[in-house]
Scaffold this active site. Structure first.
Site, PDB file in Angstrom:
ATOM      1  N   HIS A  67      30.053  47.268  -2.591  1.00  0.00           N
ATOM      2  CA  HIS A  67      31.462  46.903  -2.703  1.00  0.00           C
ATOM      3  C   HIS A  67      31.989  47.103  -4.127  1.00  0.00           C
ATOM      4  O   HIS A  67      33.108  47.587  -4.325  1.00  0.00           O
ATOM      5  CB  HIS A  67      31.634  45.455  -2.237  1.00  0.00           C
ATOM      6  CG  HIS A  67      33.002  44.908  -2.455  1.00  0.00           C
ATOM      7  ND1 HIS A  67      33.257  43.866  -3.310  1.00  0.00           N
ATOM      8  CD2 HIS A  67      34.209  45.272  -1.956  1.00  0.00           C
ATOM      9  CE1 HIS A  67      34.553  43.613  -3.308  1.00  0.00           C
ATOM     10  NE2 HIS A  67      35.156  44.439  -2.501  1.00  0.00           N
ATOM     11  N   GLU A  70      32.602  50.652  -4.578  1.00  0.00           N
ATOM     12  CA  GLU A  70      33.862  51.024  -3.924  1.00  0.00           C
ATOM     13  C   GLU A  70      35.039  50.809  -4.894  1.00  0.00           C
ATOM     14  O   GLU A  70      35.917  51.667  -5.029  1.00  0.00           O
ATOM     15  CB  GLU A  70      34.053  50.192  -2.651  1.00  0.00           C
ATOM     16  CG  GLU A  70      35.375  50.441  -1.939  1.00  0.00           C
ATOM     17  CD  GLU A  70      36.051  49.153  -1.514  1.00  0.00           C
ATOM     18  OE1 GLU A  70      37.171  48.890  -1.992  1.00  0.00           O
ATOM     19  OE2 GLU A  70      35.454  48.399  -0.715  1.00  0.00           O
ATOM     20  N   HIS A  71      35.038  49.673  -5.593  1.00  0.00           N
ATOM     21  CA  HIS A  71      36.100  49.426  -6.586  1.00  0.00           C
ATOM     22  C   HIS A  71      36.060  50.472  -7.699  1.00  0.00           C
ATOM     23  O   HIS A  71      37.097  50.949  -8.150  1.00  0.00           O
ATOM     24  CB  HIS A  71      35.912  48.035  -7.205  1.00  0.00           C
ATOM     25  CG  HIS A  71      36.486  46.919  -6.397  1.00  0.00           C
ATOM     26  ND1 HIS A  71      37.453  46.077  -6.883  1.00  0.00           N
ATOM     27  CD2 HIS A  71      36.250  46.499  -5.127  1.00  0.00           C
ATOM     28  CE1 HIS A  71      37.772  45.192  -5.961  1.00  0.00           C
ATOM     29  NE2 HIS A  71      37.048  45.415  -4.884  1.00  0.00           N
ATOM     30  N   GLU A 147      37.691  37.954  -6.647  1.00  0.00           N
ATOM     31  CA  GLU A 147      37.830  38.190  -5.210  1.00  0.00           C
ATOM     32  C   GLU A 147      36.884  37.277  -4.425  1.00  0.00           C
ATOM     33  O   GLU A 147      37.242  36.707  -3.396  1.00  0.00           O
ATOM     34  CB  GLU A 147      37.536  39.666  -4.900  1.00  0.00           C
ATOM     35  CG  GLU A 147      37.728  40.035  -3.436  1.00  0.00           C
ATOM     36  CD  GLU A 147      37.446  41.518  -3.149  1.00  0.00           C
ATOM     37  OE1 GLU A 147      37.143  42.272  -4.093  1.00  0.00           O
ATOM     38  OE2 GLU A 147      37.526  41.900  -1.972  1.00  0.00           O
TER      39      GLU A 147
END
Lengths: 459, 430
Positions: A67, A70-71, A147
């Site tokens: 993840h 992905e950022h 997040e």
């Protein structure tokens, strides 16, 4: 943006997408698969690049790396400066984003069809030319920690689901959250990301799905031009970590400041990938729909409306995950009902599935809903691409979507009863409860009528 | 008398013209209908909207939403179980939503007559003769109380409510559509019936419809859905909300993050400053990570995951809000940064480069707003409910293109002065 979609645990009975123009499939020489579904209703195209990597590929100590990567995929390449990717797509009138799940990481653009090539060019660029910069990484991993605070640490329901999965699975990587454990996010390094990128991001581990106002041959030509020159990269096979058999019920309780109790239950069930008999999987899908999918399902009709034990109760099951998962029930108790009463009410419904065959009417309802959902699915280009991408990335042929209805029609009441008896057993059950504790702190409102916060001039 | 309007939205792309015709007329009872013929898929999306949102709650907050939810809990000859079963056994989807201005019920069905006809029969019954049985009322109240408890354990929801209260004071937009534990106690079958009689009528209703039915069928269908409702009387207009003096509110909350909200009164649906303010906000905080806020707060400093600002245009001035969330130790810095960026933007407006980029994004992305029946339904629903001109979609892109830097600067300075800026923070510790 750069959103995290934990889809695996909320998807069930995916409708197929037959009808409309034919889906076409191609393979580039470097092993990259291209799937195109024309949809000419609007001059728009959805492009999605899927990578076969997600949190279920990760190892302890570096959870969340898929993840975070992905950022970082928006933070610049040899050719495109940091954050420029989003500005370029915006200037084309498009929208872009990405999502990471347990079994996949995907990047998408939705834009006017005339700009499809630019989107493919940008995706091909970041498949091979990503520049991982230490400063950008430190800022972005801080964003991801925020997040995590937002979605999990400060959200009692998010926390409950995270703990539930960690209790249900001892070894299976489905025990780890997609966003990663906080400590792993605190110690993660740029080298971890580089290694992950090198290991998984290459055309032979990727899939391009395009849905929209396009001609398949033309998409293939563009894909060849931009992705074709990227060399495949041999990789070691991902090492299975199969879950040892569960030998008795598992229970957990979460006590955090909250107001609303919640009950989760999960039964270990096979996925299509490890099914002894595929018919069992379709029987479980039908079972799930009858039990807890929709307002006329048994949980809604009996546990919510007839018995008043819950304000909501539903079940979900995704048989097309990469590894075997759970059939899950989520219920919110009515104020007067305790969690014990609620659980007893839910278990009684499970028992009923074992004792009595489901009715012909209930079976027909599942078929008719599946039929309608197939048509509704075709209204969204994005959703059509999602359905194809998820199946393929999880190791299934997209054609399985089209065959689903046929298999669902073939399910008999006896098969439903049989899978209920075989799989919905206490031996494989995990239960999680959210038992709120009152908020210790005061809730006084401080009013400072004088002025709003003084702002600094931006630098 | 039937008022007929038709308008063509041209999607001019790469030499191809895809035209979408928005047609409009009134039912015999006076309800406006907006319709788009979409024969490509054998399905129908239909929405009925009533001027019966939470702003009509009066002294019983929560009743508009409660009634709206109760439409699904038994109507006409069907009790709740039968309704759910008759709908789902045909694959029909029905959902409700209550906002400040409108109560809506949305249906999605296959267009096959054997499915669509019973679907519309049930929808008509839900609108005209909800059963409002005591048991169902109690059940929906229970569900609402659970939603209230879930909202009160979320700092974000708490902050949002505090901001709306602070912005609107005693205006009917101030309270949340869910209502409160106390007000729910006072709502009963009689009050719901009174509310239904007052606001569920044809003068107060509009219909939006997209799908595989031709114009003649669509007219019959719209009449049929509303047939059980009396002609009735339009609900009165709302008062204009008054801007408040700047102030800052803080609420302690046991969480690792603080949720930060800045807010002001924004725009109404027919606001003369609509386009300069919408385009300006797109640049300021409405375009995700490419916005000024996204760039400065998240990309450059990593302070917050979510950072955005938006206008919610309503019948009268709806809210404008800017929000972010960050770990407690960074709350002050982040809030100060957001405030400073906002002040700069109001003072100076956007650069020419920023404006050009926004126009390209908004105007270039227009076809994306109409790329599915569901999205088209959303667009024409807003047009129908707020009585927007029939060429609204046709002219939308060119009106975006016409916005100038000076207009944005002027509109923000005049409409969004810092002296009205409200600040709400919720969080701070365990």
């Amino acid at each position: 943006m750069r959103s995290l979609w934990i889809l695996l645990f909320c998807l069930f009975s995916l409708p197929a997408l037959s009808g409309g123009e034919k889906v076409q499939e191609f393979m580039l020489d470097n092993g990259m698969k291209i799937i195109v579904k024309p949809d000419h209703r609007a001059p728009v195209v959805v492009s999605q690049v899927w990578y076969k990597v997600g949190s279920s590929y990760e190892l302890p100590g570096t959870t969340g790396v898929s993840h975070v990567l992905e950022h970082m995929m928006f933070k610049g390449t040899k050719n495109v400066p940091p954050d420029e990717f989003s500005r370029i797509v915006a200037a084309l009138g498009g929208s872009e984003n990405a999502f990471t799940g347990v079994d996949y990481t995907a990047y998408f653009e939705t834009l006017s069809k005339k700009h499809l090539e630019r989107a493919l060019e940008l995706e091909a660029d970041r498949m091979q030319n990503l520049l991982l910069d230490e400063k950008e990484f430190q800022r972005e991993v801080a964003v991801v920690r925020e997040e995590r605070r937002l979605r999990t640490d400060d959200d009692p329901n998010g926390l409950l689901w995270e703990q539930f999965n960690a209790v249900a699975w001892r070894v299976s990587p489905y025990r780890n959250p997609v966003i990663g454990w906080m400590h792993d996010l605190e110690v993660m390094t740029l080298a971890d990301l580089q290694q992950w990128y090198d290991q998984w991001y290459s055309p032979d581990n990727a899939l391009l799905v395009v849905v929209g106002d396009v001609v398949p041959g033309e998409v293939l030509a563009l894909a060849k031009k931009h992705f074709g020159p990227i060399p495949p990269r041999p990789r070691k096979a991902w090492r299975q970590r199969p879950e040892p058999p569960q030998k008795g019920p598992l229970r957990m309780t979460l006590r955090v400041p909250a107001e609303q109790p919640v009950l989760l239950m999960g039964y270990k069930v096979p996925a299509m990938v490890d099914a002894q008999d595929p018919a069992e999987i379709y029987a479980l899908m039908v079972l799930n729909s009858i039990l807890g999918d929709g307002d006329s399902s048994r949980l809604s009709a009996s546990v919510v409306r007839e018995q008043g034990l819950a304000v909501s109760a539903s079940s979900s099951y995704d048989p097309f995950s990469r590894l075997s998962g759970l059939l899950e029930i989520e219920a919110i108790p009515a104020q007067e009902a305790g969690l014990d009463d609620l659980q007893a009410g839910l278990l009684a419904q499970i028992e009923k599935l074992k004792q009595e065959p489901v009715s012909a009417r209930e079976l027909q309802r599942v078929i008719n809903r599946t039929l309608a959902a197939r048509v509704f699915a075709r209204d969204s280009m994005f959703y059509q691409a999602m359905l194809i991408g998820m199946r393929e990335t999880n190791g299934y042929d997209w054609r399985s979507l089209e065959e689903e209805l046929k298999h669902i029609r073939a399910v008999t009441p006896e098969q439903v009863q049989s899978v209920a008896r075989k799989y919905l057993v206490e031996q494989g059950l995990t239960t999680a409860r959210l038992e709120p504790v009152s908020k210790a702190s005061t809730e006084s409102v401080t009013d400072k009528p004088e002025k709003a916060a003084k702002g600094e001039k931006k630098s | 008398m039937k008022h007929i309007l038709a308008c063509l939205v041209m999607l001019l792309m790469a030499g191809q013209v895809a035209a979408m015709e928005v047609q409009s007329w009134q039912t015999k009872g006076g309800a406006r209908v907006m319709y788009v013929h979409a024969p490509q898929l054998p399905m129908v999306n239909l929405r009925v909207m009533l001027d019966a949102g939470s702003a009509r709650d009066g002294d019983l907050p929560g009743q508009a939403r409660l009634l709206n939810e109760l439409l699904l809990e038994g109507a006409g000859k069907w009790n709740a179980d039968e309704l759910a079963s008759e709908l789902e056994s045909r694959g029909i989807e029905v959902s409700t939503h209550t906002g400040r201005d409108m109560a809506q019920i949305t249906l999605r069905s296959l267009s096959d007559k054997n499915i669509l006809t019973p679907a519309l029969d049930m929808l008509a019954a839900m609108l005209a003769s909800p059963r409002l049985e005591e048991e169902a009322i109690a059940r929906v109240k229970e569900r609402t109380l659970a939603a209230l408890r879930q909202a009160s354990q979320s700092a974000e929801d708490v902050a949002d409510r505090e901001m709306m209260k602070a912005l609107y004071g005693d205006h009917p937009y101030a309270h949340d559509p869910l209502g409160t534990e106390k007000s729910l106690e006072k709502i009963n079958r009689e009050t719901l019936q009174v509310f239904h009689q007052r606001f569920y009528n044809q003068a107060n209703a509009v219909v939006a419809l997209v799908g595989d039915v031709d114009r003649t069928q669509a007219e019959i269908l719209a009449e049929h859905v509303l047939a059980g409702l009396p002609v009735g009387e339009k609900a009165p207009p709302f008062p204009e909300p008054n801007p408040k003096k700047a102030r800052a509110l803080h609420k302690d909350f046991p969480a690792s993050q603080t949720h930060l909200y800045l807010g002001m009164l924004g725009i109404h649906r027919k606001d003369p400053d609509y386009f300069p303010l919408i385009v300006g906000n797109h640049i300021l905080g409405g375009s995700g990570l490419t916005s000024i806020m996204g760039e400065e707060v998240r990309n450059k400093r990593g302070l917050s995951y979510g950072i955005s600002s938006y206008f919610s245009p309503l019948r009268v001035k709806g809210p404008w809000m800017l929000s972010a969330q960050t770990k407690n130790s960074q709350a002050r810095t982040t809030l100060e940064l957001m405030t400073a960026l906002l002040r700069d933007f109001i003072d100076e407006g956007p650069t020419q480069k920023q404006l050009q980029a926004a126009k390209k994004h908004l105007a270039g992305g227009f076809p994306l707003r109409l790329s599915s029946n569901k999205k088209i339904l959303q667009q024409i629903s807003v047009m129908a409910f707020y009585d927007l001109p029939p060429d609204w979609l046709d002219t939308w892109s060119s009106r975006v293109e016409q916005v100038t830097r000076a207009q944005i600067r002027r509109a923000f300075r005049r409409r969004m002065p810092m002296k009205h800026l409200l600040q709400v923070s919720v969080g701070g510790g365990k």
